[in-house]
Design a protein around this motif. Structure first.
Motif, PDB file in Angstrom:
ATOM      1  N   UNK A   1      53.348  44.232  17.276  1.00  0.00           N
ATOM      2  CA  UNK A   1      53.558  44.104  15.836  1.00  0.00           C
ATOM      3  C   UNK A   1      54.896  44.714  15.403  1.00  0.00           C
ATOM      4  N   UNK A   2      55.252  45.862  15.960  1.00  0.00           N
ATOM      5  CA  UNK A   2      56.469  46.542  15.533  1.00  0.00           C
ATOM      6  C   UNK A   2      57.741  45.972  16.136  1.00  0.00           C
ATOM      7  N   UNK A   3      57.660  45.249  17.248  1.00  0.00           N
ATOM      8  CA  UNK A   3      58.875  44.771  17.894  1.00  0.00           C
ATOM      9  C   UNK A   3      59.069  43.257  17.786  1.00  0.00           C
TER      10      UNK A   3
ATOM     11  N   UNK B   1      64.012  46.005  24.782  1.00  0.00           N
ATOM     12  CA  UNK B   1      63.659  46.191  26.192  1.00  0.00           C
ATOM     13  C   UNK B   1      63.061  47.583  26.354  1.00  0.00           C
ATOM     14  N   UNK B   2      62.228  47.716  27.359  1.00  0.00           N
ATOM     15  CA  UNK B   2      61.657  49.005  27.723  1.00  0.00           C
ATOM     16  C   UNK B   2      62.397  49.495  28.958  1.00  0.00           C
TER      17      UNK B   2
ATOM     18  N   UNK C   1      62.977  52.998  24.463  1.00  0.00           N
ATOM     19  CA  UNK C   1      62.990  51.653  23.897  1.00  0.00           C
ATOM     20  C   UNK C   1      64.423  51.368  23.500  1.00  0.00           C
ATOM     21  N   UNK C   2      64.938  50.213  23.888  1.00  0.00           N
ATOM     22  CA  UNK C   2      66.295  49.817  23.528  1.00  0.00           C
ATOM     23  C   UNK C   2      66.187  48.544  22.698  1.00  0.00           C
ATOM     24  N   UNK C   3      66.760  48.556  21.503  1.00  0.00           N
ATOM     25  CA  UNK C   3      66.622  47.422  20.592  1.00  0.00           C
ATOM     26  C   UNK C   3      67.834  46.488  20.601  1.00  0.00           C
ATOM     27  N   UNK C   4      68.850  46.798  21.405  1.00  0.00           N
ATOM     28  CA  UNK C   4      70.073  45.991  21.430  1.00  0.00           C
ATOM     29  C   UNK C   4      70.139  45.044  22.620  1.00  0.00           C
ATOM     30  N   UNK C   5      69.244  45.198  23.581  1.00  0.00           N
ATOM     31  CA  UNK C   5      69.262  44.366  24.768  1.00  0.00           C
ATOM     32  C   UNK C   5      70.249  44.828  25.823  1.00  0.00           C
TER      33      UNK C   5
ATOM     34  N   UNK D   1      55.808  41.745  23.971  1.00  0.00           N
ATOM     35  CA  UNK D   1      56.246  42.956  23.284  1.00  0.00           C
ATOM     36  C   UNK D   1      57.675  43.350  23.615  1.00  0.00           C
ATOM     37  N   UNK D   2      58.266  42.791  24.669  1.00  0.00           N
ATOM     38  CA  UNK D   2      59.651  43.100  25.028  1.00  0.00           C
ATOM     39  C   UNK D   2      60.325  41.874  25.635  1.00  0.00           C
TER      40      UNK D   2
END
Length: 180
Positions: free
Chosen positions: A88-90, A97-98, A113-117, A158-159
């Protein structure tokens, strides 16, 4: 086979329960039971598969598949998959990515957790965030190899991928951090 276990509701977690890692010869199965680092027993609600796509050091032996078990303490009361915390959050962050940092034996050190890839960098010390004073320092672990795993397609992932980041203990860094 490398297995990761994630809690589907982080409100249920007690440190260090939200993520656990293990090696196994057997594939992970839904409805299985697992400990996430405490005395509580979690149920595996669902399993996602990730395939090895890239390595910085292909000569290293790495598992071809990572299984990710999504776990809950009360499987009969668990929300549907699309409402799980990580999903839900991602969902609005498609590059998420984890990053899982492991030592030479494959044991868990930390995660991010990295949100930029972006891929983690080789030769760097692991960061350590201090919650009390909101500062970042370094841990005495240096990154030496990275394996990237892409998810097998399915709804509500989720990722975008999982990085397994292999680290070595760097005692010199510990001495330098102590004198800084």
């Amino acid at each position: 086979m490398l297995n990761l276990y994630l809690a589907v509701d982080d409100a249920e977690c007690q440190y260090p329960e939200w993520l656990s890692i293990s090696q196994s010869d057997q594939p992970m199965q839904p409805n299985g039971k697992v400990s996430l680092g405490s005395n509580r027993v979690w149920s595996i609600l669902d399993v996602d598969q990730f395939e090895l796509e890239d390595q910085t050091h292909p000569e290293r032996e790495s598992p071809e598949i990572i299984s990710v078990g999504h776990c809950d303490l009360n499987p009969n009361e668990a929300p549907p998959r699309e409402k799980w915390f990580n999903i839900e959050n991602f969902q609005e962050r498609p590059l998420t990515s984890l990053q899982v940092f492991v030592n030479e034996q494959g044991s868990y050190i930390s995660d991010n957790w990295n949100f930029t890839g972006k891929r983690p960098k080789l030769g760097k010390l692991l960061p350590q965030y201090n919650v009390d004073d909101h500062t970042v320092t370094s841990q005495p672990w240096g990154t030496v190899a990275i394996d990237f795993y892409r998810p097998q397609e399915r709804p509500n992932m989720f990722v975008n991928g999982i990085y397994i980041v292999h680290c070595i203990y760097v005692p010199e860094a510990l001495r330098e951090l102590a004198t800084a």
